[in-house]
Design a protein around this motif. Structure first.
Motif, PDB file in Angstrom:
ATOM      1  N   LEU A 100      -3.913  -2.266  10.607  1.00 14.29           N
ATOM      2  CA  LEU A 100      -5.120  -1.462  10.489  1.00 14.29           C
ATOM      3  C   LEU A 100      -5.732  -1.084  11.839  1.00 14.29           C
ATOM      4  O   LEU A 100      -6.263   0.009  12.005  1.00 14.29           O
ATOM      5  N   ARG A 101      -5.638  -1.996  12.780  1.00 19.22           N
ATOM      6  CA  ARG A 101      -6.246  -1.687  14.089  1.00 19.22           C
ATOM      7  C   ARG A 101      -5.296  -0.883  14.975  1.00 19.22           C
ATOM      8  O   ARG A 101      -5.719   0.000  15.690  1.00 19.22           O
TER       9      ARG A 101
ATOM     10  N   LEU B 123       0.486 -11.026  -4.596  1.00 25.27           N
ATOM     11  CA  LEU B 123       0.971  -9.701  -4.221  1.00 25.27           C
ATOM     12  C   LEU B 123      -0.016  -8.705  -4.812  1.00 25.27           C
ATOM     13  O   LEU B 123      -0.150  -8.598  -6.028  1.00 25.27           O
ATOM     14  N   LEU B 124      -0.724  -8.002  -3.967  1.00 24.15           N
ATOM     15  CA  LEU B 124      -1.745  -7.083  -4.430  1.00 24.15           C
ATOM     16  C   LEU B 124      -1.274  -5.661  -4.150  1.00 24.15           C
ATOM     17  O   LEU B 124      -0.995  -5.313  -3.011  1.00 24.15           O
TER      18      LEU B 124
ATOM     19  N   VAL C 265       0.845  -1.194   0.000  1.00 24.01           N
ATOM     20  CA  VAL C 265       0.000   0.000   0.000  1.00 24.01           C
ATOM     21  C   VAL C 265       0.872   1.232   0.000  1.00 24.01           C
ATOM     22  O   VAL C 265       1.885   1.291   0.688  1.00 24.01           O
ATOM     23  N   GLY C 266       0.467   2.222  -0.730  1.00 22.68           N
ATOM     24  CA  GLY C 266       1.195   3.473  -0.709  1.00 22.68           C
ATOM     25  C   GLY C 266       0.534   4.445  -1.651  1.00 22.68           C
ATOM     26  O   GLY C 266      -0.281   4.060  -2.482  1.00 22.68           O
TER      27      GLY C 266
ATOM     28  N   VAL D 154      -7.487  -3.455   1.126  1.00 20.35           N
ATOM     29  CA  VAL D 154      -6.539  -4.132   2.009  1.00 20.35           C
ATOM     30  C   VAL D 154      -7.295  -4.874   3.102  1.00 20.35           C
ATOM     31  O   VAL D 154      -7.076  -6.062   3.352  1.00 20.35           O
ATOM     32  N   ALA D 155      -8.198  -4.158   3.732  1.00 22.26           N
ATOM     33  CA  ALA D 155      -8.938  -4.745   4.849  1.00 22.26           C
ATOM     34  C   ALA D 155      -9.705  -5.979   4.398  1.00 22.26           C
ATOM     35  O   ALA D 155      -9.843  -6.939   5.141  1.00 22.26           O
ATOM     36  N   ASP D 156     -10.203  -5.953   3.163  1.00 24.53           N
ATOM     37  CA  ASP D 156     -11.020  -7.058   2.684  1.00 24.53           C
ATOM     38  C   ASP D 156     -10.232  -8.314   2.340  1.00 24.53           C
ATOM     39  O   ASP D 156     -10.712  -9.414   2.552  1.00 24.53           O
TER      40      ASP D 156
END
Lengths: 277, 550
Positions: free
Chosen positions: B250-251, B216-217, B45-46, B225-227
């Motif tokens: 995330l948390r 790799l997503l 992520v970025g 991301v969360a999903d």
């Protein structure tokens, strides 16, 4: 300014530019280098190159071929550039109107353009020059009149592409008038390919003018390369220099303009220049 | 789901990628380490420019010329990809490791039938080459597996005949053709609608489970991301900011930057809003209709696309109305028709007592003043050859303001939208996407409009920039008493900014009402479907639940 810098690094484009500048210098310096009129008989007819003070020899009437080539450069360049400019003006106006307004206007203008495109340019040029008296002005206008269709098509394509772009629509929403949108937003963004094609049109115009003069349809008061070749062609087997030197001049000039135009295209077309970088 | 005990399918070991000299930074990627095991999904992520796509390209040795790995290594199933020769690389690409891209249309050959393209990947990699009948069967099998209807027919279609979601499925089928151990997905759903996005993510997840692939997503969307992710790598300026499991990152983000990014995700939280429907109606759209006719050759009937099928709406003073819908729902066409950029077939657009549709020439130009638009793509909507100050001042000048005065106003406005007044003398290419969108907003507001149409105005921006631009719009709206039509495909944003929402489907208004009502008590199945497709509902506050968990 980036474009200028990129062009300076473009090898074949720079070669073309240097060659072209040499031709321009020759044209400008013609009256200094050859103060005697190129029509003047200055030596014996059929003087071979190097004799009698004539480096490139003399023609059937004893006129200096070198003087003819130098003075002819002026005629060729003036006609080439002026007629390409005329073609650009006609082509851009028609292409812009056609591309911007579209619809019925576009339909009519493009059919007219196709009409001009289907008639071979040279035949049309002969017809026009033969109808009007062949003077410098009519030749320029004639060549302009037969060379504009590709420019009109290109301009129209660019306008069609840009007209739907968001910055043009934003200008429309800002309340800017049609003239301002066309001249201030669309044309500046379309000008690069138009300039490239115009520069190549100069080369075609020079060739066309030479061909007209070769056929004796040039301005009889102007010494031009095509006229020289035409006059020397009957004796090419025993006096090659009369047609070869003006021929080489045409070859080099057209080559120079084409190299310059290609270089311009590479520099102004971001996709190509990025590949080079 | 954890693949810790297995050997890693992908391991990126302190990877640094050098940029050519003279760039804005020496390294695109610096000292990045992570690995993916079997059956594991890792998200990179970025924001744009963080180097996430560079890493993906380095894995398949697809880096552009002049950019190279300066230290570290990338190993796919134990092989160092930088050291492979060309034949081994060809075997790897599309064989062991497959990649899918953001834009499925440009990744498919437009002149070749879909089936042939999938067959090609099989023929390239399988030795000995299977017989034609078997390849054919495999292709249809794959098309079936990625959930495409009628595989025999689909195999014979050309890419342009498919929808965006279908094209992405074809890309996935192609990637799956040789049973890869690693799937690299570079923003695979960014160009798609929410509902399609959910289906594609689900599909990738199912295939991963079935085959035990490592995935790799690459994404910019924390909702995605969360999903789907097991682990997350957060990148910024080419460096790893944070790395951990989804739960951890995330948390309980450790780094301030991660927290910022997560906070910037629109939460679809419906705030209580004052009812503005009592205010004076400013803009009234009545029964707008528009059908696009696409001609398809001589012998086939023309295709008709209904973009507006009797759309009526009212915009009150100071109100923000969100128009939401999937692509092809006609929401952008609606905005463009209101702006008179697209001519409707019938209907009326009433602004201040005049029907804009009846106006021509100068009268239309005068009426345009009250109505301005901000477009989606901040790179396309500024004239590259016009200085920013001119772009803003041009509008008032067109209506007779003197140049000096207009320029002064432009500088003030540029300062108001958060740029330096000196920006006026610079060209658009010197600005980032977010800054350009601020310029576009300044340009729209220079004419002091009463109605602002924002057509996906923040969709092309990074989340953190998105949040800033939305905040700016909200401020300006209050300050200038603007009424706004906010067109978006992102329901989270609609929930944050709108007083009222209109849900469009195939040119028809499916549901209309105050934001809270539409989000909390959707009446229509289609609206519910859209709401359910919002990515990251597991983690972030769901629409309708005002007191959230995060």
């Amino acid at each position: 300014m980036d474009a200028v810098r990129a062009f300076l690094r473009h090898p074949s484009g720079m070669a073309g530019l240097v060659l072209l500048l040499a031709v321009v210098a020759l044209a400008l310096l013609a009256p200094v280098l050859f103060p005697v009129s190129p029509w003047e008989m200055v030596g014996a007819p059929f003087t071979p190159p190097g004799e009698d003070g004539m480096w490139l020899g003399g023609d059937t009437l004893g006129r200096d071929v070198a003087a003819g080539v130098a003075h002819g450069a002026r005629v060729s360049l003036v006609i080439g550039i002026a007629s390409a400019f005329a073609a650009m003006v006609i082509g851009v106006v028609i292409g812009a109107i056609s591309g911007y307004f579209g619809g019925a206007v576009d339909l009519v203008l493009m059919r007219v353009t196709e009409l001009f495109q289907t008639v071979p340019a040279f035949i049309l040029a002969i017809l026009l020059v033969a109808t009007f008296s062949p003077t410098l002005t009519t030749i320029i206008l004639t060549l302009g009149a037969v060379s504009w269709p590709p420019l009109a098509r290109l301009t129209r394509a660019e306008f069609l592409r840009l007209r739907k772009r968001e910055f043009v629509e934003a200008a429309l929403c800002q309340g800017e008038g049609t003239a301002r949108i066309v001249l201030g937003h669309i044309l500046p963004n379309a000008i690069s390919p138009i300039l490239v094609v115009t520069s190549l049109t100069v080369a075609t115009a020079i060739l066309l003018e030479s061909a007209l003069s070769f056929m004796g349809l040039g301005d009889p008061n102007q010494m031009s390369w095509g006229f020289m070749i035409g006059a020397g062609r009957t004796v090419i087997r025993n006096a090659w220099w009369m047609s070869v030197f003006p021929g080489v001049a045409i070859l080099l000039t057209v080559l120079a303009i084409n190299l310059f135009g290609e270089g311009l295209s590479d520099v102004l077309n971001p996709r190509v220049s990025r590949r080079r970088a | 789901m954890s693949g810790a005990s297995d050997p890693a399918i992908l391991s990126v070991e302190s990877l640094s990628i050098a940029l050519p000299k003279g760039g804005d930074r020496p390294f695109a990627v610096e000292d990045v380490t992570f690995s993916i095991g079997r059956n594991e999904v890792v998200c990179l992520v970025g924001e744009s420019g963080s180097g996430k796509s560079m890493i993906a390209h380095a894995i398949l040795s697809l880096l552009p010329k002049g950019v190279g790995i300066s230290s570290g290594a990338v190993k796919v199933v134990g092989q160092d990809t930088a050291r492979l020769d060309r034949r081994a690389l060809r075997r790897l690409r599309g064989g062991e490791a497959a990649m899918i891209f953001q834009e499925p249309l440009s990744s498919l050959n437009p002149l070749k039938r879909v089936g042939e393209q999938i067959a090609e990947t099989i023929v390239t990699h399988q030795r000995p080459v299977p017989p034609a009948a078997e390849i054919d069967a495999r292709v249809q099998d794959l098309l079936g597996q990625v959930g495409l209807p009628n595989p025999p027919l689909l195999a014979r279609s050309f890419p342009f005949e498919l929808s965006g979601g279908q094209r992405q499925r074809v890309m996935i089928a192609m990637a799956m053709a040789n049973r890869p151990a690693l799937l690299i997905a570079d923003e695979p759903t960014t160009a798609l609608d929410v509902t399609t996005q959910r289906q594609i993510l689900r599909l990738i997840d199912e295939l991963r489970r079935e085959r035990g692939m490592g995935v790799l997503l690459i994404t910019h969307d924390f909702g995605v991301v969360a999903d789907v992710a097991d682990r997350v790598v957060v990148l910024r300026h080419g460096k790893v900011v944070e790395h951990g499991t989804v739960e951890q990152v995330l948390r309980h983000p450790r780094e301030a930057y991660t927290r910022e990014l997560i906070d910037a995700v629109p939460k679809a939280q419906v705030r209580s809003r004052e009812d503005k429907s009592g205010a004076e109606a400013l803009l009234r759209v009545e029964d707008l209709r528009k059908t696009f006719v696409v001609r398809r050759g001589w012998f086939r009937p023309p295709r008709e696309v209904v973009a507006a099928d009797g759309v009526s709406l009212t915009l009150h003073e100071g109100e923000t109305l969100a128009v939401v819908g999937e692509s092809g729902s006609g929401k952008s066409t609606l905005g463009r028709m209101i702006m008179r950029l697209t001519e409707p077939d019938s209907g009326a657009i009433r602004l201040g007592g005049q029907d804009l549709r009846q106006l021509r020439g100068e009268a239309l130009r005068q009426a345009r003043r009250g109505l301005q638009i901000v477009f989606q793509d901040p790179f396309a909507s500024l004239d590259p050859r016009q200085k920013v100050g001119d772009a803003v001042a041009r509008g008032p000048m067109a209506y007779g303001t003197s140049r000096a005065e207009a320029m002064e106003q432009a500088r003030a406005l540029l300062a108001r939208v958060g740029l330096t007044p000196a920006a006026a003398d610079r060209y658009p290419h010197e600005f980032s996407g977010g800054q350009r969108q601020r310029i576009c907003i300044a340009r729209a507001l220079a004419l002091k409009p009463r109605v602002l149409v924002a057509d996906e105005a923040v969709s092309a921006l990074d989340v953190s920039v998105q949040a800033q631009v939305l905040a700016l719009l909200a401020e300006l709206r209050r300050e200038m008493r603007l009424a706004m039509i906010f067109i978006t495909h992102d329901l989270r944003i609609a929930a944050e900014i709108a007083d009222r929402v209109i849900v469009l489907q195939k040119g028809r208004i499916v549901e209309e009402g105050p934001t809270a009502e539409v989000f909390n008590r959707p009446r229509e199945a289609y609206t519910r479907e859209l709401l359910e497709a919002i990515p990251g509902r597991r983690f972030f506050d769901q629409p309708g639940i005002v007191e959230g968990v995060a």
